[in-house]
Design an enzyme around this catalytic site. Structure first.
Site, PDB file in Angstrom:
ATOM      1  N   SER A 123       0.837  -1.197   0.000  1.00  0.00           N
ATOM      2  CA  SER A 123       0.000   0.000   0.000  1.00  0.00           C
ATOM      3  C   SER A 123       0.878   1.256   0.000  1.00  0.00           C
ATOM      4  O   SER A 123       1.754   1.400  -0.854  1.00  0.00           O
ATOM      5  CB  SER A 123      -0.936  -0.048   1.217  1.00  0.00           C
ATOM      6  OG  SER A 123      -1.984   0.867   1.105  1.00  0.00           O
ATOM      7  N   ASP A 240      -9.148  -4.537  -5.899  1.00  0.00           N
ATOM      8  CA  ASP A 240      -8.586  -3.616  -4.905  1.00  0.00           C
ATOM      9  C   ASP A 240      -9.220  -2.239  -5.078  1.00  0.00           C
ATOM     10  O   ASP A 240      -9.055  -1.600  -6.113  1.00  0.00           O
ATOM     11  CB  ASP A 240      -7.061  -3.529  -5.095  1.00  0.00           C
ATOM     12  CG  ASP A 240      -6.366  -2.744  -3.995  1.00  0.00           C
ATOM     13  OD1 ASP A 240      -7.032  -1.958  -3.291  1.00  0.00           O
ATOM     14  OD2 ASP A 240      -5.145  -2.913  -3.841  1.00  0.00           O
ATOM     15  N   HIS A 270      -7.395  -5.712  -1.162  1.00  0.00           N
ATOM     16  CA  HIS A 270      -6.183  -4.897  -1.017  1.00  0.00           C
ATOM     17  C   HIS A 270      -5.000  -5.611  -0.360  1.00  0.00           C
ATOM     18  O   HIS A 270      -3.896  -5.629  -0.906  1.00  0.00           O
ATOM     19  CB  HIS A 270      -6.539  -3.643  -0.221  1.00  0.00           C
ATOM     20  CG  HIS A 270      -5.418  -2.677  -0.053  1.00  0.00           C
ATOM     21  ND1 HIS A 270      -4.674  -2.197  -1.114  1.00  0.00           N
ATOM     22  CD2 HIS A 270      -4.891  -2.091   1.062  1.00  0.00           C
ATOM     23  CE1 HIS A 270      -3.763  -1.351  -0.669  1.00  0.00           C
ATOM     24  NE2 HIS A 270      -3.865  -1.280   0.642  1.00  0.00           N
TER      25      HIS A 270
END
Length: 306
Positions: A123, A240, A270
């Site tokens: 991320s 995602d 995600h």
């Protein structure tokens, strides 16, 4: 460092930093650290860079898998995250994250000067990893990215919204944009519950000022991609909703790297390392094999001596 006679500095959870593994960054802030050291001599160093609002603890599974391959895994909670000092999930300059990572990497390299170094990021930690490798391309043998933040979601990054965010940052930098939607972390409900119940994760809203720093980071990555030539592996779920898969596709297509791989997980959300068991298991295997295949010499010291 605290002055003589002063009360000991404590983590946001109230624990004295002297009792915790830590480094002190260039701004004098304590960063909580984790180390997963193999029983025998390590074959490589792997730094793990966590995402926005979270901390290094949820990477235990990845770290243990790599540790079992005789890799020394290390991480710290970024400034303003987890058990580190700093205003929660807010920063004046995204470059601070990169600077702190390089400080920690340099420290570990000084202790293990002959080992190759890898960096793994998820991320926002993916964005940090990319920009860190761009600053020191010769320092890293490879970069692993799991659901990385490379470009912002197209719905949230229209020219009008970007302009409004910059105006809001000037006038109301502390304006709250709302929290990260935990339901989009994973399709595994137990993992979502673990995320929601983790007291070290920041569950408050994202400030406009922080969002503007993220926008600046993705803009910088876009400029850097055509000159990237280091090895990388990208893993991304095509469902995602937190980090746009288009950024991963853009990096794969436009980076100069000859050693690059993009693997897309159909229907996955995600946090692939916390996805449904079959996905999470595949991710661990992909990451472990990709790193170990790029070690310059996999011969053990015992085999060399015989």
């Amino acid at each position: 460092m605290p002055a003589p006679g002063a009360a000991p500095r404590r983590s946001p959870q109230g624990v004295p930093y002297a009792a915790l593994p830590h480094i002190v960054n260039a701004d004098g802030l304590y960063l909580f650290c984790r180390y997963w050291e193999p029983a025998g001599p390590p074959r490589a160093l792997v730094f793990v860079s966590h995402g926005a609002g979270e901390h290094s603890g949820p990477y235990e599974g990845i770290a243990q898998t790599l540790k079992d391959q005789s890799l020394l895994v290390f991480a710290h909670d970024h400034v303003g995250h987890g058990q580190s000092e700093g205003e929660r999930m807010n920063i004046k300059d995204f470059e601070i994250y990169i600077r702190d990572v390089l400080q920690h990497v340099d420290l570990m390299k000084s202790r293990h000067p002959d080992l190759p170094v890898f960096i793994l990021g998820h991320s926002m930690g993916g964005a940090i990893s990319i920009l860190t490798a761009c600053e020191r391309p010769n320092d890293f043998t490879g970069v692993v990215l799991i659901g990385p933040m490379i470009q912002l979601n197209s719905e949230s990054a229209t020219p009008f919204k970007v302009c409004m965010a910059k105006v809001a940052n000037y006038m109301l930098p502390s304006l709250n944009l709302g929290p990260i939607e935990s339901k989009w972390i994973s399709r595994d409900k137990t993992q979502v519950e673990a995320y929601e119940n983790d007291e070290l994760i920041y569950h408050g809203g994202m400030r406009v000022s922080f969002a503007v720093q993220l926008m600046g980071a993705t803009a910088r990555i876009k400029k850097e991609i055509p000159s990237i030539n280091w090895p990388f592996l990208i893993l991304h779920g095509d469902a995602d909703k937190l980090c746009d898969i288009g950024g991963s596709e853009m990096m794969y297509e436009n980076a100069q790297s000859l050693d690059k791989k993009l693997k897309i997980y159909e229907g996955a959300y995600h946090a692939l390392h916390h996805e449904l068991p079959e996905v999470a298991e595949s991710v661990l295997k992909e990451v472990s094999s990709w790193i170990t295949e790029r070690l310059p010499d996999t011969t053990s010291p015992q085999q060399q001596a015989s």
